[in-house]
Write a protein that holds these residues in place. Structure first.
Motif, PDB file in Angstrom:
ATOM      1  N   MET A  10       9.874  49.586  29.947  1.00 56.27           N
ATOM      2  CA  MET A  10       9.760  48.246  29.387  1.00 56.27           C
ATOM      3  C   MET A  10       9.416  47.237  30.481  1.00 56.27           C
ATOM      4  N   SER A  15      16.886  39.455  35.501  1.00 58.99           N
ATOM      5  CA  SER A  15      18.211  39.516  34.888  1.00 58.99           C
ATOM      6  C   SER A  15      19.041  38.316  35.294  1.00 58.99           C
ATOM      7  N   PRO A  17      21.327  35.079  34.345  1.00 54.75           N
ATOM      8  CA  PRO A  17      22.121  34.667  33.198  1.00 54.75           C
ATOM      9  C   PRO A  17      21.532  33.422  32.566  1.00 54.75           C
ATOM     10  N   PRO A  18      21.692  33.275  31.250  1.00 54.16           N
ATOM     11  CA  PRO A  18      21.164  32.095  30.588  1.00 54.16           C
ATOM     12  C   PRO A  18      21.848  30.834  31.121  1.00 54.16           C
ATOM     13  N   ARG A  21      25.998  28.768  31.141  1.00 52.39           N
ATOM     14  CA  ARG A  21      27.173  29.632  31.063  1.00 52.39           C
ATOM     15  C   ARG A  21      27.566  30.042  32.472  1.00 52.39           C
ATOM     16  N   PRO A  22      28.693  29.565  32.949  1.00 51.73           N
ATOM     17  CA  PRO A  22      29.077  29.897  34.326  1.00 51.73           C
ATOM     18  C   PRO A  22      29.393  31.377  34.462  1.00 51.73           C
ATOM     19  N   VAL A  23      28.941  31.964  35.493  1.00 50.87           N
ATOM     20  CA  VAL A  23      29.275  33.356  35.775  1.00 50.87           C
ATOM     21  C   VAL A  23      29.944  33.414  37.133  1.00 50.87           C
ATOM     22  N   LEU A  24      30.661  34.500  37.337  1.00 52.14           N
ATOM     23  CA  LEU A  24      31.338  34.665  38.610  1.00 52.14           C
ATOM     24  C   LEU A  24      30.305  34.836  39.705  1.00 52.14           C
TER      25      LEU A  24
ATOM     26  N   VAL B  90      20.502  37.488  22.657  1.00 51.43           N
ATOM     27  CA  VAL B  90      21.290  37.161  23.850  1.00 51.43           C
ATOM     28  C   VAL B  90      20.801  35.867  24.502  1.00 51.43           C
ATOM     29  N   PRO B  91      19.482  35.646  24.656  1.00 51.29           N
ATOM     30  CA  PRO B  91      19.075  34.385  25.301  1.00 51.29           C
ATOM     31  C   PRO B  91      19.424  33.154  24.470  1.00 51.29           C
ATOM     32  N   ASN B  92      19.301  33.241  23.130  1.00 49.23           N
ATOM     33  CA  ASN B  92      19.532  32.048  22.314  1.00 49.23           C
ATOM     34  C   ASN B  92      20.940  31.974  21.753  1.00 49.23           C
ATOM     35  N   ALA B  93      21.734  33.031  21.912  1.00 49.00           N
ATOM     36  CA  ALA B  93      23.081  33.086  21.353  1.00 49.00           C
ATOM     37  C   ALA B  93      23.074  32.793  19.856  1.00 49.00           C
ATOM     38  N   GLY B 388      19.139  45.884  32.666  1.00 47.85           N
ATOM     39  CA  GLY B 388      19.684  44.993  31.654  1.00 47.85           C
ATOM     40  C   GLY B 388      18.902  45.012  30.360  1.00 47.85           C
ATOM     41  N   GLU B 389      17.558  44.978  30.459  1.00 50.60           N
ATOM     42  CA  GLU B 389      16.747  44.933  29.234  1.00 50.60           C
ATOM     43  C   GLU B 389      16.936  46.204  28.421  1.00 50.60           C
ATOM     44  N   GLU B 390      16.973  47.318  29.138  1.00 46.12           N
ATOM     45  CA  GLU B 390      17.108  48.565  28.392  1.00 46.12           C
ATOM     46  C   GLU B 390      18.502  48.690  27.781  1.00 46.12           C
ATOM     47  N   ASN B 393      18.524  46.810  24.720  1.00 50.27           N
ATOM     48  CA  ASN B 393      17.773  47.527  23.699  1.00 50.27           C
ATOM     49  C   ASN B 393      18.574  48.671  23.097  1.00 50.27           C
ATOM     50  N   GLY B 405      23.800  43.287  34.405  1.00 47.36           N
ATOM     51  CA  GLY B 405      23.237  41.996  34.715  1.00 47.36           C
ATOM     52  C   GLY B 405      23.047  41.053  33.556  1.00 47.36           C
ATOM     53  N   ALA B 407      24.865  38.531  31.052  1.00 44.82           N
ATOM     54  CA  ALA B 407      26.168  37.859  30.965  1.00 44.82           C
ATOM     55  C   ALA B 407      26.519  37.558  29.527  1.00 44.82           C
ATOM     56  N   ARG B 412      32.924  33.996  25.677  1.00 46.06           N
ATOM     57  CA  ARG B 412      32.227  32.827  26.217  1.00 46.06           C
ATOM     58  C   ARG B 412      31.157  32.330  25.254  1.00 46.06           C
ATOM     59  N   VAL B 426      32.735  34.654  33.582  1.00 45.56           N
ATOM     60  CA  VAL B 426      32.237  35.958  33.138  1.00 45.56           C
ATOM     61  C   VAL B 426      31.671  36.676  34.357  1.00 45.56           C
TER      62      VAL B 426
END
Lengths: 240, 572
Positions: A10, A15, A17-18, A21-24, B90-93, B388-390, B393, B405, B407, B412, B426
């Motif tokens: 793919m 990777s 984080p969005p 949202r705080p991450v460690l 995941v990106p848009n929650a 992460g993407e896989e 999926n 990777g 979050a 949260r 997180v």
């Protein structure tokens, strides 16, 4: 020998984080290919941190040798202390005259998720009580000890004890009847388990239970004395 | 403190931006259904595959995670079944539910090209409802055995039937052998499990080896299948709680909370603050316990035994706390719809504070032993890695996904109970291998301790431990003995059960190994019409063959431990 595992077909998306949202804070930097993210340092490659690991095990060894708290319990000589909410073997409580308190209303059998309670109701000689269980059986191998029967009972007729020793040689033995359920009945608070609780009235209730138990005990002793007296009288009569 | 009440299901409709996606398809093929807890589209099965691809790839929607596939049987309706897909972006929650009405002889398209997670979910749909899926490479029974006849979750199937598995019908492995497999010099097939100590629980792994390298593998599950979902339909709402204990039995309290929250949302009942507080704390303790078990047993698989003992000592103490609350160590059944089964013990605060002191030294000991230990690193770094993407999926959630990777944490992204009132983070790692799955659990244990410490400092809220709604919770025993009205409510609740209004809800909590969802349909009676558990480790384990193919056999053992697959939840 092994093929690279993370060769995913793919498209690779970073990777990250969005936002919002705080991450460690990551101890290791993100690795784009995510194959070997952790790079051991020189000390690690020389197996040096193993020494600090050996210190840990040695410390535990010495601590255990000289009386730290041991978590192992030497069952059956030692027993774990359970709280007074422990859901163990069931108890059918009794009235002051020693008869079963249950009025065969079937609420416990209805509430039981495992369907392990079998009741057959009969007519009680006392019209104020109306019904009593002729048969009251619990299949201890089916029972999941959830305590729903205790919650359901409107008479405080079924409670649970602290006893978890339930081993049987046959399946027939595991179906416990009225006699066995009433046998472990005691008002010793230390042996009781899950039961309805009355935070305000706990002391009063405990005293009432003890009094009731003493009454039963007295009655039993009196009956034994009478029987003994009758037996000696009969013996004396026979001897004369 | 608006979170004291459970977030009630809001009648959500789809964002306007999604209309563009919908309008790409012929009119009438997608009909939005209003008035539910999350956006719901009723989709014709002909457009399902294209729609799924569009939903995943369109930047407005980006539904990259397929959470669940659930079948529902309506015997009196014209297309008899509903296949319900739960999607998550995941990106848009954002969440979306697709309902595809199908009849018995109308096959669904397989969504494996879009989401690989669909593989096992479609097999489960076929197993439970007999629905055909076109394009599926291995459409066979998955939870029931091959000698099973009939489809257990159909409404006309009698729950008391038994089927015997005979030797001629045992599971035949399905291998995707790579090209050139016939030329391999040392090719052989080995079978591990179901009763093998390395196969945590009752899984069966069949692997084709070339020397020591796994070239193809297949797993068989279902040895612990109890048909939780069918049993729920034959019991009333309250009686399901002991069954949920047996899902993820390492952290059974979280399952109680997840189920109770679902029914509370259907009932729109408010949970008292004391119960919410206790639920949050005990859930976090359960999570610590679950992570301890997972990491401890993974390390045992790799040959490091001392850590197992260091991990199990705090676990022992947490079991003591749970036992003092509810009277059982493993299968707690402490949650009740509307609160808890009984009040917290008087020494709850002291015991919890003592636990906060006991747990960290053991965690630190393990870290000192293991983190920089080259033997452990050689066994785990880069092993069974998934990007992460896989991972998304494949439908992964929870610590395994965060180790890759991404979050995503339900606590949260969609906070419930008290999680948005405390300060915590997180943890995310990016390796996606066994080493990072181990590390992320250690980091999460610390975050859980942080959450618990803050809540304990806040103090135990006063008040009742269960709602006082007499239609939901049993009245106090004393009222039951002394008042006629309470007695009547008591009898009604036990004999008839809770009457849950008709509706449907998908509610999720962060279980110890991922998003634990309960999709629940009520028809207004005292029994659930359908309960579908979204078990977090079901999609995780479905990727197991993908993880171990190409690695050596000993890597397969270590990677299974790191996934934290719990048979009770996987096979339900």
């Amino acid at each position: 020998m092994s093929q690279p595992l993370a060769s995913d077909p793919m498209p690779s998306m970073p990777s990250t984080p969005p936002p919002g949202r705080p991450v460690l804070k990551n101890p290791y930097p993100p690795h784009p290919t995510s194959t070997r993210p952790y790079r051991p340092g020189l000390a690690e490659r020389l197996y040096l941190p193993l020494l600090s690991g050996l210190m840990v095990t040695m410390r535990h060894f010495l601590k255990n040798l000289f009386g730290a708290k041991m978590y192992t319990i030497q069952y059956p000589e030692e027993r774990r202390d359970y709280s007074h909410r422990f859901r163990g073997h069931h108890i059918l409580t009794t009235r002051p005259d020693g008869s079963v308190r249950c009025v065969a209303c079937f609420l416990c059998a209805q509430a039981c998720p495992a369907e392990c309670i079998q009741i057959e109701a009969g007519e009680h000689p006392d019209v104020n009580i109306e019904k009593y269980p002729v048969v009251y059986e619990i299949d201890m191998l089916r029972c999941i000890f959830c305590g729903y029967c205790v919650d359901a009972c409107p008479e405080e007729a079924i409670i649970m004890s602290n006893n978890y020793d339930m081993a049987y040689f046959t399946r027939e033995q595991s179906i416990v009847g009225k006699g066995d359920l009433m046998k472990p009945f005691t008002f010793d608070e230390n042996l009781l388990g899950y039961r309805p609780r009355y935070p305000e009235e706990e002391a009063k209730r405990a005293k009432m239970r003890r009094d009731a138990f003493n009454l039963v005990d007295e009655a039993k002793k009196a009956r034994a004395r009478e029987e003994l007296a009758a037996a000696t009288a009969a013996k004396a009569g026979a001897g004369r | 403190m608006s979170t004291l009440a459970p977030p009630l299901p809001e009648t959500a409709s789809a964002p306007v931006a999604w209309d563009a996606v919908r309008e790409k398809f012929p009119a009438g093929s997608i009909i939005p259904q209003e008035g539910l807890d999350q956006p719901t589209w009723i989709v014709r099965r002909e457009v399902l595959l294209d729609l799924a691809r569009e939903l995943r790839d369109n930047p407005a929607t980006q539904f990259d995670l397929m959470l669940d596939l659930c079948g529902v049987d309506f015997p009196d309706r014209a297309p008899r079944f509903d296949a319900v897909y739960h999607l998550y972006s995941v990106p848009n929650a954002k969440r979306l539910r697709l309902k595809v009405p199908v009849g018995e002889d109308q096959p669904l398209p397989s969504l494996i090209p879009v989401w690989k997670a669909a593989n096992w979910f479609e097999r489960e749909l076929y197993d439970m409802f007999g629905l055909q899926v076109t394009g599926h490479p291995n459409l066979r029974r998955i939870l029931c055995h091959e000698g099973f006849q009939g489809y257990p979750l159909r409404k006309d199937y009698d729950a008391a039937r038994r089927w015997i598995l005979t030797e001629d019908k045992i599971y035949q492995p399905h291998f995707d052998l790579p090209a050139g497999a016939d030329d391999m010099f040392e090719r052989m097939t080995v079978n591990i499990g179901p009763s093998h100590p390395a196969m945590h629980g009752t899984f069966r792994l069949m692997a084709v080896l070339d020397g020591e390298t796994i070239v193809a593998s297949d797993v068989e599950i279902g040895y612990l299948h109890r048909c939780f979902e069918k049993m729920s339909e034959t019991h009333n709402w309250q009686q399901v709680i002991p069954y949920t204990d047996r899902l993820n039995y390492c952290s059974s309290f979280i399952n109680n909370v997840g189920y109770c929250r679902t029914v509370e949302q259907l009932l729109k009942v408010e949970v008292p603050p004391r119960a919410v507080w206790a639920r949050t704390i005990l859930s976090e303790f359960s999570r610590i316990m679950d992570h301890c078990v997972c990491n401890g047993s993974t390390l045992v698989d790799a040959g490091a035994l001392s850590n197992f003992w260091y991990f199990f000592q705090p676990r022992e103490e947490i079991y003591g706390l749970l036992e003092s609350c509810c009277g059982a160590r493993l299968t707690v059944s402490y949650g009740r719809i509307g609160g808890l089964s009984q009040d917290l013990p008087p020494d709850f605060m002291e015991r919890s504070r003592r636990l906060l002191e006991i747990i960290p030294p053991f965690i630190e000991d393990v870290e000192k032993l293991i983190d920089k230990n080259r033997i452990w690193q050689d066994r785990t770094v880069g092993i069974a890695a998934l990007s992460g993407e896989e991972a998304v999926n494949w439908g992964w959630t929870g610590p395994c996904l965060r180790a890759s990777g991404v979050a995503y944490d339900v606590r949260r992204a969609h906070p419930y109970d008290l999680y948005d009132t405390v300060d915590w983070e997180v943890p995310v790692l990016y390796g996606g291998d066994v080493y990072d799955r181990y590390r992320i659990r250690m980091l999460e244990i610390r975050q859980s301790l942080k959450i618990i410490r803050q809540l304990l400092d806040r103090g135990m809220p006063e008040g009742p431990f269960i709602t006082d709604d007499p239609h939901v919770a049993l009245p106090p025993k004393e009222a039951c003995y002394n008042q006629m009205e309470a007695m009547i409510y008591h009898f009604k609740l036990i004999m008839d059960g809770i009457q849950v209004p008709a509706g449907e809800v998908y509610s999720m909590v962060e279980g110890a190994n991922g998003e634990l969802g309960f999709y629940t349909i009520s028809d207004g009676s005292s029994r659930p019409y359908r309960i579908k558990v979204r078990p977090p480790c079901f999609p995780i384990f479905s990727a197991f063959s993908r993880l171990i193919n190409g690695g050596s056999l000993s890597d397969a053992i270590v990677s299974l431990g790191g996934l934290n697959v719990i048979a009770g939840e996987l096979e339900r």
